[in-house]
Structure formats: structure tokens, C-alpha cells
Scaffold this motif. Structure first.
Motif, short mmCIF file in Angstrom:
data_model
loop_
_atom_site.label_atom_id
_atom_site.label_comp_id
_atom_site.label_asym_id
_atom_site.label_seq_id
_atom_site.Cartn_x
_atom_site.Cartn_y
_atom_site.Cartn_z
N ALA A 1 0.83 -1.21 0.00
CA ALA A 1 0.00 0.00 0.00
C ALA A 1 0.86 1.25 0.00
N ALA A 2 1.99 1.22 0.70
CA ALA A 2 2.89 2.37 0.71
C ALA A 2 3.40 2.67 -0.70
N MET A 3 3.72 1.62 -1.43
CA MET A 3 4.17 1.81 -2.81
C MET A 3 3.04 2.32 -3.70
N GLU A 4 1.87 1.76 -3.53
CA GLU A 4 0.73 2.16 -4.37
C GLU A 4 0.37 3.63 -4.14
N ARG A 5 0.44 4.07 -2.90
CA ARG A 5 0.15 5.48 -2.61
C ARG A 5 1.17 6.41 -3.24
N ALA A 6 2.42 5.95 -3.33
CA ALA A 6 3.48 6.80 -3.87
C ALA A 6 3.49 6.85 -5.38
#
Length: 238
Positions: A75-80
Motif C-alpha cells: 500500500a505504501a508503494m501504491e500510494r506513492a
């Protein structure tokens, strides 16, 4: 912790959350191999039966923590990620996001990317969450391919394809030459990313480079060359 708020069988989700929160702290203190239901119950101020009501076995708790860690890091990657931006900039943004998550959550990072936990075998339930990180990378590579942002490789992977059908399906099929080995190259990029993070989170590069964040950006740019993608210089980051 207010034990009374999570002691009733009617509040199993709250109790599960409290147990996992305690277990995450113990991952840092004891490591995954040192995790036990008895120890978690004691640290959380709960009875063993309360913990077993939501996680009957230690492996059930480990599986929940593994899924949560994969989901949180993915999720951290997807948000970025910023769809529509140049692929090189997207790659730098999502890998930096995974780095930030990894340093902020070393116990969970170690659980999913460190040494295997003796006696524990992750079930199929963990696969969808584990696929989120490579899915972000694959989406960026596919976008770069479609936008003409990739430089053809100087050397193709020799011989027949080295892929399992599931990997081809996840990417959406094998591209035409000269990019017919782009999925194999994408897996190289993925493994380089995780290996780099292992080195940095476990302090394997701190005595070799004077700016680990800048070195990370450099290493991602070098790794991206393996798929023919140029990563632009990024703004300095912590």
C-alpha cells in the motif's frame, strides 16, 4: 492497554488487533522465531485463552502478521505511485516509499524478507498480499513499454523463456521482440530492490557509503538500466 475493552468474545476483531499490535513489538524485541502465544498474551495483559480464541496457533498469528506486512508495504508503494508520470520517476517514488516503510517497520520487514522462521511455512493465503510489491513494479514497467520509454536490451536472455505461466499472466503476456525478455528483467529489478533493502535495513552498507539514501537512489537507477529504463536524478531525501 485497556484489557477490559478487548476481553469479551463479542470483540474478537478488537482483540485480534491488540494481539497483533503486541506481536509486532515483540518482532522487534525477540524476532519472529521468539514469538509465542504465551509471550504475546503475557505482554498484552490477556489470558492465553483470549489469544487462542482469535489465533489458535502461533502460525496463525504469524500468517496474519505476514499478510499485514505485505499489505502495508504494498500500500505504501501504491500510494506513492503517480500514474501518467514518466516511468523512471514513478519507479524512484515507489521504491523510496518501500524503503521508508522498511526502515519504519524493521520487525515486519525482517519477518517477510529476513531469514525464514524455523518450522513456519507461509500458506497460500499470503500470496495475494505478497504480490502487491511486484505488481506495482510490473505496472510501471508495462506503462514504460507502452509509452516507448524503454531502451532495447543489448543482450537478450538466452534460450527458451525462463518464466512460469503465472508470471506471464500477471504481466499480461510476453511482449514482442526486442522486449520479449522484459518479464525476466523485471524480476531481476525486483530482486535487486529487495536485496538492496536487506543490505540497508540490516546495516550492511553503512560502513561503505557516506549517504545511504543517495546510494539507494543511485542503485535503483543502475538496476533500472537492466530493463532499459532511465531513472532521473531525484531530489535528496532522508
Amino acid at each position: 492497554m485497556d484489557v477490559s475493552a478487548i476481553s469479551s468474545n463479542d470483540d474478537a476483531p478488537d482483540r485480534a488487533g491488540a494481539v497483533k499490535e503486541t506481536a509486532r513489538r515483540q518482532l522487534v524485541e525477540l524476532g519472529a522465531a521468539g514469538l509465542s502465544l504465551e509471550g504475546v498474551a503475557r505482554a498484552a495483559g490477556l489470558g492465553l485463552s483470549d489469544v487462542e480464541a482469535v489465533f489458535p496457533r502461533r502460525d496463525d498469528l504469524l500468517t496474519a502478521l505476514v499478510i499485514d506486512a505485505y499489505d502495508a508495504s504494498g500500500a505504501a508503494m501504491e500510494r506513492a505511485d503517480t500514474a501518467g508520470a514518466p516511468a523512471g520517476a514513478r519507479l524512484l517514488a515507489v521504491t523510496r516509499a518501500l524503503r521508508r516503510w522498511s526502515f519504519a517497520n524493521p520487525g515486519e520487514f525482517t519477518l517477510i524478507y529476513g531469514s525464514p522462521v524455523p518450522g513456519y511455512h507461509a500458506p497460500e493465503d499470503t500470496v495475494p498480499a505478497a504480490a502487491r510489491t511486484p505488481a506495482v513494479l510490473a505496472g510501471i514497467i508495462r506503462a514504460a513499454l507502452e509509452a516507448g520509454e524503454l531502451t532495447p536490451p543489448r543482450r537478450a536472455v538466452p534460450g527458451p523463456p525462463l518464466l512460469l505461466p503465472a508470471a506471464v499472466e500477471a504481466f499480461g503476456g510476453v511482449p514482442e521482440a526486442p522486449f520479449s525478455d522484459i518479464i525476466e528483467r523485471g524480476i531481476v529489478l525486483w530482486s535487486n530492490l529487495i536485496g538492496l533493502l536487506v543490505f540497508q535495513v540490516f546495516s550492511r552498507t553503512h560502513d561503505s557509503v557516506k549517504d545511504e539514501a543517495a546510494y539507494f537512489d543511485y542503485a535503483i537507477a543502475v538496476a533500472a538500466e537492466s530493463i532499459g529504463l532511465e531513472v532521473p536524478p531525484g531530489e535528496p531525501t532522508d
